[in-house]
Design an enzyme around this catalytic site. Structure first.
Site, PDB file in Angstrom:
ATOM      1  N   SER A  81      42.150 -64.798  -6.462  1.00  0.00           N
ATOM      2  CA  SER A  81      42.080 -63.835  -7.560  1.00  0.00           C
ATOM      3  C   SER A  81      41.783 -62.403  -7.113  1.00  0.00           C
ATOM      4  O   SER A  81      42.154 -61.464  -7.804  1.00  0.00           O
ATOM      5  CB  SER A  81      41.047 -64.284  -8.592  1.00  0.00           C
ATOM      6  OG  SER A  81      39.795 -64.482  -7.986  1.00  0.00           O
ATOM      7  N   HIS A 125      46.017 -67.551 -11.857  1.00  0.00           N
ATOM      8  CA  HIS A 125      46.902 -66.402 -11.634  1.00  0.00           C
ATOM      9  C   HIS A 125      48.335 -66.820 -11.300  1.00  0.00           C
ATOM     10  O   HIS A 125      49.139 -65.990 -10.882  1.00  0.00           O
ATOM     11  CB  HIS A 125      46.335 -65.494 -10.549  1.00  0.00           C
ATOM     12  CG  HIS A 125      44.983 -64.966 -10.908  1.00  0.00           C
ATOM     13  ND1 HIS A 125      44.798 -63.862 -11.712  1.00  0.00           N
ATOM     14  CD2 HIS A 125      43.737 -65.432 -10.626  1.00  0.00           C
ATOM     15  CE1 HIS A 125      43.505 -63.660 -11.889  1.00  0.00           C
ATOM     16  NE2 HIS A 125      42.838 -64.597 -11.242  1.00  0.00           N
ATOM     17  N   LYS A 177      45.146 -65.109 -19.229  1.00  0.00           N
ATOM     18  CA  LYS A 177      45.734 -64.141 -18.291  1.00  0.00           C
ATOM     19  C   LYS A 177      47.215 -63.976 -18.632  1.00  0.00           C
ATOM     20  O   LYS A 177      47.508 -63.413 -19.675  1.00  0.00           O
ATOM     21  CB  LYS A 177      45.431 -64.592 -16.871  1.00  0.00           C
ATOM     22  CG  LYS A 177      43.918 -64.417 -16.632  1.00  0.00           C
ATOM     23  CD  LYS A 177      43.365 -64.899 -15.351  1.00  0.00           C
ATOM     24  CE  LYS A 177      41.875 -64.546 -15.331  1.00  0.00           C
ATOM     25  NZ  LYS A 177      41.068 -65.456 -14.526  1.00  0.00           N
TER      26      LYS A 177
HETATM   27  C1  LIG Z   1      39.672 -65.835 -14.597  1.00  0.00           C
HETATM   28  C2  LIG Z   1      39.494 -67.021 -13.703  1.00  0.00           C
HETATM   29  C3  LIG Z   1      38.753 -68.119 -14.109  1.00  0.00           C
HETATM   30  C4  LIG Z   1      37.964 -68.135 -15.386  1.00  0.00           C
HETATM   31  O1  LIG Z   1      38.774 -68.263 -16.491  1.00  0.00           O
HETATM   32  P1  LIG Z   1      38.231 -67.722 -17.904  1.00  0.00           P
HETATM   33  O2  LIG Z   1      39.136 -68.340 -18.881  1.00  0.00           O
HETATM   34  O3  LIG Z   1      38.305 -66.248 -17.825  1.00  0.00           O
HETATM   35  O4  LIG Z   1      36.814 -68.229 -18.015  1.00  0.00           O
HETATM   36  C5  LIG Z   1      38.723 -69.226 -13.285  1.00  0.00           C
HETATM   37  N1  LIG Z   1      39.352 -69.216 -12.096  1.00  0.00           N
HETATM   38  C6  LIG Z   1      40.040 -68.149 -11.649  1.00  0.00           C
HETATM   39  C7  LIG Z   1      40.712 -68.205 -10.320  1.00  0.00           C
HETATM   40  C8  LIG Z   1      40.116 -67.018 -12.435  1.00  0.00           C
HETATM   41  O5  LIG Z   1      40.765 -65.937 -11.981  1.00  0.00           O
END
Ligand SMILES: *Cc1c(COP(=O)(O)O)cnc(C)c1O
Length: 397
Positions: free
Chosen positions: A178, A206, A238
């Site tokens: 990330s 992602h 996302k």
């Molecule tokens: C954003 C993210 C999360 C958390 O997800 P949320 O729905 O924002 O709690 C978990 N793992 C990765 C790799 C992320 O980028």
């Protein structure tokens, strides 16, 4: 009450103080933040779906039919038909037997080792995994063993060293890292897990929506089946543009999570309208494939342009394109200077990234166009030149 000011002041002195900016517009390429109109390069809304008219409408229609709150946890009476249909659609989309919705990705990750592992079991994790994966290991009884970033030679050795009969072994990794944007070597990890009698779990936060021919994510892009990646987790806030997350895999996996995952059982279900919006978004992920093509084209364009900048690019082919600055305070100064110029790029500092690798985390979206990237590069050029001169003078590199 104990004293909190010293700790806050120390954080400020180290250039690590975290502050929120207030968004006053929908998510998008041009946003209004802290009263200013800015060009944004920091959202994870990679496809521009967070304010897509059709997804908004699906959300509104569902509110009309189902109201706002879900009222209870999934195991009480909060599991609506919309949640149920959304799970079926996610399973079909990712080529898995079943899927289970969670309120957030953080909670989905916490659920997995908690529900599947006990005291005698062991978890292997990449050191640069997302904090929620690390926390998931901390909150369960199993032992955590970490390997160096993408160091599969070390991982192989660790997998061989830690072998006990009757022990469950789980390898957990970000599919797309990330903060770096590069990808884990999933085919090799799957093969190693298979050879070493371990289960592979990937976090595709992602990858979902942006990778693979239909946007089904890293497994589709690398042709990995449910057998090769038995535990797939991805988020819906996302590229999907909405909120929440899911875990997909076998019928037995999903039923076990429903029985034992505390972060599933003891929390109120998300509003049903969230599930309706996710379903509409999944339709668009498939039908508007031009968004993935455009994003890929913008990534190439950015990398060519950024090559001439006085800072390090990462070996990333995804929408996450960090520019490594090094020093935390410098990264923050450059981010602030960009903001003054009407461009929003967040500075990511330790402990989110390793010490000495503070960075500007540039993310691209299908809603950007080349002129936006030109503007970013044009503003960065003088700032980074100044940066490299300053670091040379102070002996920091
Ligand atoms: C954003 C993210 C999360 C958390 O997800 P949320 O729905 O924002 O709690 C978990 N793992 C990765 C790799 C992320 O980028």
């Amino acid at each position: 009450m104990f004293d909190l000011t010293d700790g806050l002041q120390a954080r400020r002195r180290q250039g690590l103080y975290r502050q929120r900016r207030v968004l006053q517009s929908p998510q998008g390429v041009m946003t209004r933040i802290d009263g200013r109109k800015v060009l944004s390069f920091c959202s994870n809304d990679y496809l521009g779906f967070a304010s897509h008219p059709k997804i908004r409408q699906a959300f509104i229609d569902a509110v009309e039919r189902y109201g706002v709150g879900s009222g209870a946890a999934h195991l009480v009476n909060g599991h609506s038909q919309l949640h149920h249909d959304c799970e079926a659609m996610l399973a079909e989309f990712t080529g898995r037997e079943r899927a289970l919705l969670f309120s957030t990705g953080y909670m989905a990750n916490l659920a997995i080792p908690m529900a599947l592992l006990g005291r005698q079991d062991i978890i292997f994790q990449d050191k640069l995994n997302h904090a929620s994966l690390i926390d998931a290991a901390r909150l369960c009884d199993a032992r955590l063993v970490r390997y160096r970033y993408n160091d599969l030679t070390q991982l192989e050795r660790l997998l061989r060293e830690h072998q006990q009969t009757g022990q469950r072994r789980l390898l957990m990794t970000d599919a797309v890292f990330s903060m770096d944007g590069d990808q884990a070597d999933l085919p090799r990890l799957a093969e190693m897990c298979n050879r070493n009698d371990s289960a592979l779990m990937i976090d595709d936060a992602h990858g979902l929506g942006v990778l693979g021919a239909t946007g089904a994510g890293s497994c589709e892009a690398m042709s990995l089946s449910q057998q090769q990646v038995p535990i797939l987790m991805a988020t819906l806030g996302k590229a999907i543009g909405v909120s929440g997350a899911f875990v997909a895999g076998s019928h037995e996996l999903i039923e076990t999570l429903i029985q034992h995952a505390r972060s599933y059982i003891y929390t109120t279900a998300t509003p049903p309208a969230v599930a309706a919006a996710v379903m509409q978004s999944l339709d668009l992920v498939r039908s508007e494939s031009w968004r993935r093509a455009k994003l890929a084209e913008l990534i190439d364009y950015f990398r060519v342009k950024a090559n001439g900048l006085a800072c390090r690019l990462m070996p990333s082919t995804t929408a996450i394109q960090p520019l490594i600055i090094g020093d935390s305070e410098r990264a923050l100064q450059i981010s602030d200077a960009l903001f003054d110029a009407g461009i929003h790029v967040t500075a990511i500092r330790p402990p989110t990234v390793p010490n000495g690798t503070a960075r500007l985390r540039v993310t691209l979206s299908a809603e950007h166009d080349r002129s936006h990237i030109d503007r970013l590069i044009g503003s960065l050029q003088p700032l980074l030149q100044e940066n490299s001169q300053k670091s040379r003078r102070s002996g920091v590199d």
